[in-house]
Design a protein around this motif. Sequence first.
Motif, short mmCIF file in Angstrom:
data_model
loop_
_atom_site.label_atom_id
_atom_site.label_comp_id
_atom_site.label_asym_id
_atom_site.label_seq_id
_atom_site.Cartn_x
_atom_site.Cartn_y
_atom_site.Cartn_z
N PRO A 165 21.73 1.10 63.62
CA PRO A 165 23.00 0.48 63.24
C PRO A 165 23.44 -0.66 64.15
CG PRO A 165 23.15 2.86 63.04
CD PRO A 165 21.85 2.57 63.70
N ASP A 166 22.93 -0.72 65.38
CA ASP A 166 23.31 -1.82 66.27
C ASP A 166 22.51 -3.09 65.98
OD1 ASP A 166 20.84 -1.03 67.16
OD2 ASP A 166 21.47 -0.56 69.21
N GLY A 167 21.63 -3.05 64.98
CA GLY A 167 20.90 -4.24 64.56
C GLY A 167 19.53 -4.42 65.19
N VAL A 168 19.14 -3.55 66.11
CA VAL A 168 17.84 -3.66 66.76
C VAL A 168 16.75 -3.13 65.83
CG1 VAL A 168 16.42 -2.96 68.73
CG2 VAL A 168 18.84 -3.47 69.06
N LYS A 169 15.69 -3.91 65.67
CA LYS A 169 14.55 -3.51 64.83
C LYS A 169 13.40 -3.07 65.73
CE LYS A 169 15.64 -6.75 61.08
NZ LYS A 169 15.94 -5.73 60.05
N THR A 170 12.86 -1.89 65.44
CA THR A 170 11.73 -1.35 66.19
C THR A 170 10.60 -1.06 65.21
OG1 THR A 170 13.21 -0.34 67.82
CG2 THR A 170 10.94 0.48 67.72
N GLU A 171 9.43 -1.63 65.50
CA GLU A 171 8.28 -1.46 64.61
C GLU A 171 7.14 -0.76 65.36
OE1 GLU A 171 5.24 -4.03 61.73
OE2 GLU A 171 6.75 -5.05 62.95
N ALA A 172 6.56 0.24 64.71
CA ALA A 172 5.42 0.96 65.28
C ALA A 172 4.23 0.83 64.34
CB ALA A 172 5.76 2.43 65.49
N GLN A 173 3.06 0.59 64.91
CA GLN A 173 1.83 0.47 64.13
C GLN A 173 0.76 1.37 64.75
OE1 GLN A 173 0.76 -3.67 64.10
NE2 GLN A 173 2.52 -4.28 62.86
N ALA A 174 -0.06 1.97 63.89
CA ALA A 174 -1.12 2.87 64.36
C ALA A 174 -2.25 2.90 63.36
CB ALA A 174 -0.57 4.28 64.58
N THR A 175 -3.44 3.25 63.84
CA THR A 175 -4.60 3.31 62.95
C THR A 175 -4.58 4.53 62.05
OG1 THR A 175 -5.86 4.42 64.70
CG2 THR A 175 -6.06 2.02 64.55
N SER A 176 -3.89 5.61 62.48
CA SER A 176 -3.83 6.82 61.67
C SER A 176 -2.59 7.61 62.03
CB SER A 176 -5.09 7.69 61.88
OG SER A 176 -5.16 8.11 63.24
N GLY A 177 -2.32 8.64 61.23
CA GLY A 177 -1.15 9.46 61.51
C GLY A 177 -1.10 10.67 60.62
N GLY A 190 -3.90 6.60 67.72
CA GLY A 190 -4.95 5.58 67.73
C GLY A 190 -4.43 4.17 67.85
N ALA A 191 -4.53 3.61 69.04
CA ALA A 191 -4.15 2.21 69.29
C ALA A 191 -2.73 1.93 68.79
CB ALA A 191 -5.13 1.26 68.63
N ALA A 247 0.71 2.70 73.58
CA ALA A 247 0.64 4.11 73.95
C ALA A 247 -0.45 4.79 73.14
CB ALA A 247 1.99 4.79 73.70
N PRO A 248 -0.96 5.95 73.62
CA PRO A 248 -2.00 6.66 72.86
C PRO A 248 -1.46 7.29 71.59
CG PRO A 248 -1.33 7.93 74.77
CD PRO A 248 -0.67 6.59 74.91
N GLY A 249 -0.17 7.56 71.55
CA GLY A 249 0.42 8.17 70.36
C GLY A 249 1.93 8.17 70.43
N LEU A 250 2.56 8.29 69.27
CA LEU A 250 4.01 8.37 69.17
C LEU A 250 4.38 9.48 68.20
CD1 LEU A 250 5.06 4.61 68.81
CD2 LEU A 250 5.31 6.02 70.85
N VAL A 251 5.53 10.09 68.44
CA VAL A 251 6.08 11.08 67.53
C VAL A 251 7.45 10.59 67.09
CG1 VAL A 251 6.89 13.45 67.24
CG2 VAL A 251 4.83 13.00 68.57
N THR A 252 7.65 10.52 65.77
CA THR A 252 8.91 10.01 65.21
C THR A 252 9.52 11.07 64.31
OG1 THR A 252 8.04 7.76 65.20
CG2 THR A 252 9.95 8.19 63.83
N THR A 253 10.82 11.32 64.49
CA THR A 253 11.53 12.22 63.58
C THR A 253 12.12 11.40 62.44
OG1 THR A 253 13.51 12.03 64.97
CG2 THR A 253 12.06 13.91 65.36
N LEU A 254 12.14 11.99 61.25
CA LEU A 254 12.58 11.28 60.07
C LEU A 254 14.05 11.53 59.73
CD1 LEU A 254 9.49 11.83 57.74
CD2 LEU A 254 9.87 10.04 59.45
#
Length: 201
Positions: free
Chosen positions: A102-114, A125-126, A139-146
């Motif tokens: 809501p503060d307007g900041v955009k965060t993008e995450a990309q990965a080879t698989s999930g 993966g990357a 980072a080697p991996g990320l965990v995101t809550t929906l």
Amino acid sequence: MTKRGDRHSRRVAFLKVVLPLVALVLLSTIFLVSRTIDPDDAIPYAQVDVEGRAMDPRMTLPTWSGVTEDGAALAISAAEARPPTDSAAATATALRALLTTPDGVKTEAQATSGTLDGNTLRLDGAVRLTNSAGYDIRAPGLVTTLDRTGISSTGALTAQAPMGQITAGGMTLGEDDAKPGNYRLDFTGGVKLIYTPPKQP
């Protein structure tokens, strides 16, 4: 001269009638030949594709979007996704997740698989995370809550930040409990910063 002229005129008139008819016959023959299709040629390929889809169901270029409880917009896309099974969670390749808080900041995450398990999306993966505040994290991996804004790394990372280069054991991004509506990006676990002074104009 008159007889020769008459013969020539008759020949010209005859050719004017015959040649178009010959051309029409030739075109009709080509048209009929070009439209000759053997329907049996396509059947083996269709059967292979249908059988493959039935044995290994998957979606191509799937997308998902929603809004978290704290009001952040989340959009997820992939090159290919497979539904969950009795023994495994849903999987995807070439994942991309875009979070707009809501503060307007955009965060993008990309990965080879999930994998997607309930309200938890894991990227492996990357993995690369960037945001409009000027951070570029690997980072080697990320965990995101929906259901709520919450991103955390699964291991040590390196980051290029506005103030320099950062190495850390982990990171989290989420809403500040003390200040609802504000979001924090925290680095944890042996954080080291190589400071880069801003360039003078």
